[in-house]
Write a protein that holds these residues in place. Structure first.
Motif, PDB file in Angstrom:
ATOM      1  N   ASP A 174       0.820  -1.210   0.000  1.00 57.63           N
ATOM      2  CA  ASP A 174       0.000   0.000   0.000  1.00 57.63           C
ATOM      3  C   ASP A 174       0.855   1.263   0.000  1.00 57.63           C
ATOM      4  O   ASP A 174       2.079   1.209   0.133  1.00 57.63           O
ATOM      5  CB  ASP A 174      -0.953  -0.001   1.192  1.00 57.63           C
ATOM      6  CG  ASP A 174      -2.047  -1.059   1.060  1.00 57.63           C
ATOM      7  OD1 ASP A 174      -2.343  -1.458  -0.078  1.00 57.63           O
ATOM      8  OD2 ASP A 174      -2.590  -1.484   2.099  1.00 57.63           O
ATOM      9  N   PRO A 222      -3.597   4.213  -7.246  1.00 57.90           N
ATOM     10  CA  PRO A 222      -4.613   3.206  -6.895  1.00 57.90           C
ATOM     11  C   PRO A 222      -4.294   2.461  -5.600  1.00 57.90           C
ATOM     12  O   PRO A 222      -5.183   1.826  -5.012  1.00 57.90           O
ATOM     13  CB  PRO A 222      -4.593   2.258  -8.095  1.00 57.90           C
ATOM     14  CG  PRO A 222      -4.121   3.110  -9.233  1.00 57.90           C
ATOM     15  CD  PRO A 222      -3.106   4.033  -8.629  1.00 57.90           C
ATOM     16  N   ARG A 223      -3.044   2.526  -5.144  1.00 58.32           N
ATOM     17  CA  ARG A 223      -2.654   1.826  -3.911  1.00 58.32           C
ATOM     18  C   ARG A 223      -2.709   2.721  -2.676  1.00 58.32           C
ATOM     19  O   ARG A 223      -2.430   2.260  -1.563  1.00 58.32           O
ATOM     20  CB  ARG A 223      -1.223   1.278  -4.060  1.00 58.32           C
ATOM     21  CG  ARG A 223      -1.048   0.274  -5.184  1.00 58.32           C
ATOM     22  CD  ARG A 223       0.372  -0.267  -5.246  1.00 58.32           C
ATOM     23  NE  ARG A 223       1.344   0.768  -5.576  1.00 58.32           N
ATOM     24  CZ  ARG A 223       2.255   1.249  -4.739  1.00 58.32           C
ATOM     25  NH1 ARG A 223       2.321   0.794  -3.499  1.00 58.32           N
ATOM     26  NH2 ARG A 223       3.109   2.185  -5.122  1.00 58.32           N
ATOM     27  N   THR A 224      -3.062   3.988  -2.832  1.00 59.50           N
ATOM     28  CA  THR A 224      -3.071   4.926  -1.708  1.00 59.50           C
ATOM     29  C   THR A 224      -4.208   4.606  -0.744  1.00 59.50           C
ATOM     30  O   THR A 224      -5.367   4.516  -1.152  1.00 59.50           O
ATOM     31  CB  THR A 224      -3.202   6.372  -2.203  1.00 59.50           C
ATOM     32  OG1 THR A 224      -2.132   6.661  -3.117  1.00 59.50           O
ATOM     33  CG2 THR A 224      -3.143   7.339  -1.033  1.00 59.50           C
ATOM     34  N   LYS A 225      -3.866   4.479   0.536  1.00 56.71           N
ATOM     35  CA  LYS A 225      -4.863   4.122   1.546  1.00 56.71           C
ATOM     36  C   LYS A 225      -5.130   5.233   2.555  1.00 56.71           C
ATOM     37  O   LYS A 225      -6.114   5.158   3.298  1.00 56.71           O
ATOM     38  CB  LYS A 225      -4.403   2.859   2.299  1.00 56.71           C
ATOM     39  CG  LYS A 225      -4.311   1.620   1.404  1.00 56.71           C
ATOM     40  CD  LYS A 225      -5.647   1.308   0.743  1.00 56.71           C
ATOM     41  CE  LYS A 225      -5.542   0.181  -0.253  1.00 56.71           C
ATOM     42  NZ  LYS A 225      -5.313  -1.125   0.393  1.00 56.71           N
ATOM     43  N   ARG A 256     -11.786   9.824  -3.853  1.00 54.00           N
ATOM     44  CA  ARG A 256     -11.468   8.417  -4.130  1.00 54.00           C
ATOM     45  C   ARG A 256     -11.703   7.519  -2.922  1.00 54.00           C
ATOM     46  O   ARG A 256     -11.226   6.381  -2.884  1.00 54.00           O
ATOM     47  CB  ARG A 256     -10.012   8.299  -4.586  1.00 54.00           C
ATOM     48  CG  ARG A 256      -9.680   9.175  -5.782  1.00 54.00           C
ATOM     49  CD  ARG A 256      -8.356   8.777  -6.384  1.00 54.00           C
ATOM     50  NE  ARG A 256      -7.867   9.749  -7.347  1.00 54.00           N
ATOM     51  CZ  ARG A 256      -6.750   9.612  -8.063  1.00 54.00           C
ATOM     52  NH1 ARG A 256      -6.001   8.527  -7.904  1.00 54.00           N
ATOM     53  NH2 ARG A 256      -6.385  10.534  -8.925  1.00 54.00           N
ATOM     54  N   ILE A 287     -10.552   7.947   0.110  1.00 53.98           N
ATOM     55  CA  ILE A 287      -9.335   7.837   0.911  1.00 53.98           C
ATOM     56  C   ILE A 287      -9.449   8.745   2.137  1.00 53.98           C
ATOM     57  O   ILE A 287      -9.697   9.941   1.998  1.00 53.98           O
ATOM     58  CB  ILE A 287      -8.093   8.230   0.083  1.00 53.98           C
ATOM     59  CG1 ILE A 287      -7.965   7.319  -1.139  1.00 53.98           C
ATOM     60  CG2 ILE A 287      -6.828   8.173   0.928  1.00 53.98           C
ATOM     61  CD1 ILE A 287      -6.933   7.789  -2.138  1.00 53.98           C
ATOM     62  N   SER A 339     -15.621   3.151   0.102  1.00 55.54           N
ATOM     63  CA  SER A 339     -14.225   2.840   0.456  1.00 55.54           C
ATOM     64  C   SER A 339     -13.947   1.367   0.688  1.00 55.54           C
ATOM     65  O   SER A 339     -12.799   0.996   0.931  1.00 55.54           O
ATOM     66  CB  SER A 339     -13.833   3.619   1.716  1.00 55.54           C
ATOM     67  OG  SER A 339     -14.001   5.006   1.539  1.00 55.54           O
ATOM     68  N   HIS A 343     -13.635  -1.136  -1.221  1.00 55.34           N
ATOM     69  CA  HIS A 343     -12.665  -1.749  -2.129  1.00 55.34           C
ATOM     70  C   HIS A 343     -11.232  -1.440  -1.721  1.00 55.34           C
ATOM     71  O   HIS A 343     -10.308  -2.194  -2.065  1.00 55.34           O
ATOM     72  CB  HIS A 343     -12.913  -1.261  -3.557  1.00 55.34           C
ATOM     73  CG  HIS A 343     -12.671   0.205  -3.743  1.00 55.34           C
ATOM     74  ND1 HIS A 343     -13.494   1.181  -3.211  1.00 55.34           N
ATOM     75  CD2 HIS A 343     -11.676   0.879  -4.405  1.00 55.34           C
ATOM     76  CE1 HIS A 343     -13.036   2.380  -3.527  1.00 55.34           C
ATOM     77  NE2 HIS A 343     -11.931   2.231  -4.239  1.00 55.34           N
ATOM     78  N   LEU A 344     -11.025  -0.346  -0.989  1.00 58.47           N
ATOM     79  CA  LEU A 344      -9.682  -0.001  -0.524  1.00 58.47           C
ATOM     80  C   LEU A 344      -9.311  -0.727   0.757  1.00 58.47           C
ATOM     81  O   LEU A 344      -8.124  -0.893   1.063  1.00 58.47           O
ATOM     82  CB  LEU A 344      -9.593   1.515  -0.283  1.00 58.47           C
ATOM     83  CG  LEU A 344      -9.647   2.433  -1.500  1.00 58.47           C
ATOM     84  CD1 LEU A 344      -9.689   3.882  -1.049  1.00 58.47           C
ATOM     85  CD2 LEU A 344      -8.457   2.180  -2.411  1.00 58.47           C
ATOM     86  N   PHE A 345     -10.323  -1.136   1.519  1.00 55.90           N
ATOM     87  CA  PHE A 345     -10.071  -1.709   2.836  1.00 55.90           C
ATOM     88  C   PHE A 345     -10.798  -3.051   2.986  1.00 55.90           C
ATOM     89  O   PHE A 345     -11.792  -3.160   3.720  1.00 55.90           O
ATOM     90  CB  PHE A 345     -10.521  -0.727   3.925  1.00 55.90           C
ATOM     91  CG  PHE A 345      -9.902   0.636   3.786  1.00 55.90           C
ATOM     92  CD1 PHE A 345      -8.570   0.843   4.127  1.00 55.90           C
ATOM     93  CD2 PHE A 345     -10.639   1.706   3.286  1.00 55.90           C
ATOM     94  CE1 PHE A 345      -7.984   2.093   3.980  1.00 55.90           C
ATOM     95  CE2 PHE A 345     -10.073   2.959   3.140  1.00 55.90           C
ATOM     96  CZ  PHE A 345      -8.733   3.153   3.490  1.00 55.90           C
TER      97      PHE A 345
END
Length: 450
Positions: free
Chosen positions: A102, A146-149, A176, A178, A232, A234-236
């Motif tokens: 990430d 795309p990898r920013t959390k 996004r 984030i 969110s 999909h990010l977590f």
């Protein structure tokens, strides 16, 4: 005493007096215990299944819980998680969001310990960081991948006193899904509540202004309780997907509280930065006078900064409460109750002048800390920013002649008198030929411990 009255000496020394009379103390009681008893097997099973009640102080303690409730209320958050230090608060917050592979976008103007955590420790875990200028909104947006959390910044930068535009930066992340994580140690919830401006998570070093007395260490994380799984998830995946045993996800169990509950139940207790109930008690006692101290310290700092700005020995004062600061207008928008008490002063005499002032003050204390009721002084080049290159230090507003002040609650006339006597003799200090009109910049790379 019942059945214990006929027990042996060793048994009685352990058990007699364990049951105390019911009372209603005015101050928060200190539950200084590793664990708590259960009335029966069903109670212990319920605790492990749902987290209800208290079982072990690493996962929950009544004293700690009381302080968490108070701080969450002051920040306007859903819940707070108290941990053992401010550094632990940053670590737990970021590890609750990011993992191997990430990416984080972080303001370049942050505490050196956090910078080292990102560059040395989290990098070894496969978490990459891109640093950006706090004020450059395009840089924040362009650095996101795309990898920013998470986005991370401090409300007031150390040492330039730059102000974070919380609403603008949080909006960039929200595009996004984030979250913005904000270290609000310098401002406290009395001066600024980042959650009200769009931040998702706030962290503090509770050792500083929240405790106020400089006696204990602690940190706290406050979550806004607004996690949106649809935006969110999909990010977590660790929040939105089933757990490793196939059970319901945190989002399914807790809804919008999922992120905060994950920090409380999974990250903080498993990494183990548990706060002492005694420290929690003292932090809670400090919070009770937070508004009074912040009001006094901010007023004192503004008076001292104005006085210093008029001194011929001073090249610049980086205090956002002064009209001369480039972020003064932004500060007036966010910091309506005061501009805080921590700022830097750069002396024309360079390193020699800084050394002289640090070693000549009599009332102001020379130490590594801030947010104390006592006024403190430090030389950043040789201490907090010694691990940075000359270019990096200058970008942060740290030069050989820079000293950092954390103004306390003393009578302001006494603080001015102390600085006055220290500055009066600066002109007589030998500078070894390095003194110039600027007196602060250049390629002095040596680290000098004062």
């Amino acid at each position: 005493m019942g059945a214990q009255e006929d027990a042996g000496f060793s048994t009685r020394q352990v058990h007699v007096g364990a049951s105390t009379a019911t009372a209603s103390p005015r101050a928060t009681p200190i539950y200084l215990t590793a664990g708590f008893t259960f009335s029966d097997l069903d109670e212990s099973a319920a605790h492990f299944a749902t987290g209800s009640g208290f079982g072990y102080s690493r996962t929950g303690n009544p004293t700690v819980h009381a302080v968490e409730e108070r701080i969450a209320s002051l920040e306007g958050g859903d819940q707070a998680i108290l941990v053992s230090s401010g550094q632990a608060a940053v670590t737990v917050a970021l590890l609750g969001l990011a993992g191997a592979g990430d990416h984080l976008v972080v303001s370049e103007h942050i505490y050196e310990g956090t910078r080292g955590l990102l560059l040395d420790n989290l990098a070894r875990l496969g978490i990459e960081t891109t640093f950006v200028d706090t004020s450059d909104l395009d840089a924040w947006r362009d650095a996101i991948t795309p990898r920013t959390k998470a986005l991370f910044a401090e409300t007031l930068s150390n040492a330039r006193n730059d102000v974070l535009d919380v609403a603008a930066v949080s909006a960039i992340g929200a595009e996004r899904g984030i979250p913005l994580v904000v270290d609000s140690t310098f401002t406290t919830p009395y001066l600024l509540r980042p959650l009200e401006h769009g931040a998702a998570v706030v962290v503090h070093s509770a050792s500083k202004f929240l405790a106020g007395q400089g006696a204990v260490l602690g940190g706290v994380i406050i979550d806004d309780g607004r996690f949106d799984a649809a935006a969110s998830g999909h990010l977590f995946p660790h929040l939105a997907h089933s757990d490793r045993l196939g059970g319901p996800s945190y989002a399914e169990k807790y809804g919008r509280r999922a992120r905060g509950q994950y920090l409380r139940e999974s990250v903080a207790p498993r990494f183990g930065p548990s706060p002492s109930p005694l420290n929690a008690f003292l932090i809670g006692q400090g919070v009770e006078t937070l508004s009074l101290r912040m009001e006094r310290q901010s007023a004192n700092a503004l008076a001292v900064a104005r006085w210093l700005e008029a001194r011929p020995e001073v090249e610049r004062v980086d205090y956002v409460g002064l009209p001369s600061h480039p972020h003064h207008a932004l500060g007036r928008r966010y910091l309506t109750r005061g501009s805080g008490s921590v700022f830097t002063v750069t002396l024309r005499g360079g390193l020699d002048a800084a050394r002289h002032v640090v070693q000549s003050v009599r009332l102001i204390t020379h130490m590594t800390h801030l947010g104390d009721v006592r006024s403190l002084i430090l030389h950043p080049q040789s201490t907090s920013h010694s691990g940075r290159t000359v270019a990096e230090r200058e970008l942060a507003g740290v030069f050989p002649g820079t000293v950092r002040l954390s103004i306390g609650i003393e009578d302001v006339d006494d603080l001015v008198a102390d600085l006055d006597q220290a500055l009066d003799s600066v002109a007589s200090v030998a500078t070894g030929g390095r003194r110039t009109d600027a007196g602060t910049r250049g390629s002095e790379r040596e680290v000098v411990v004062l």
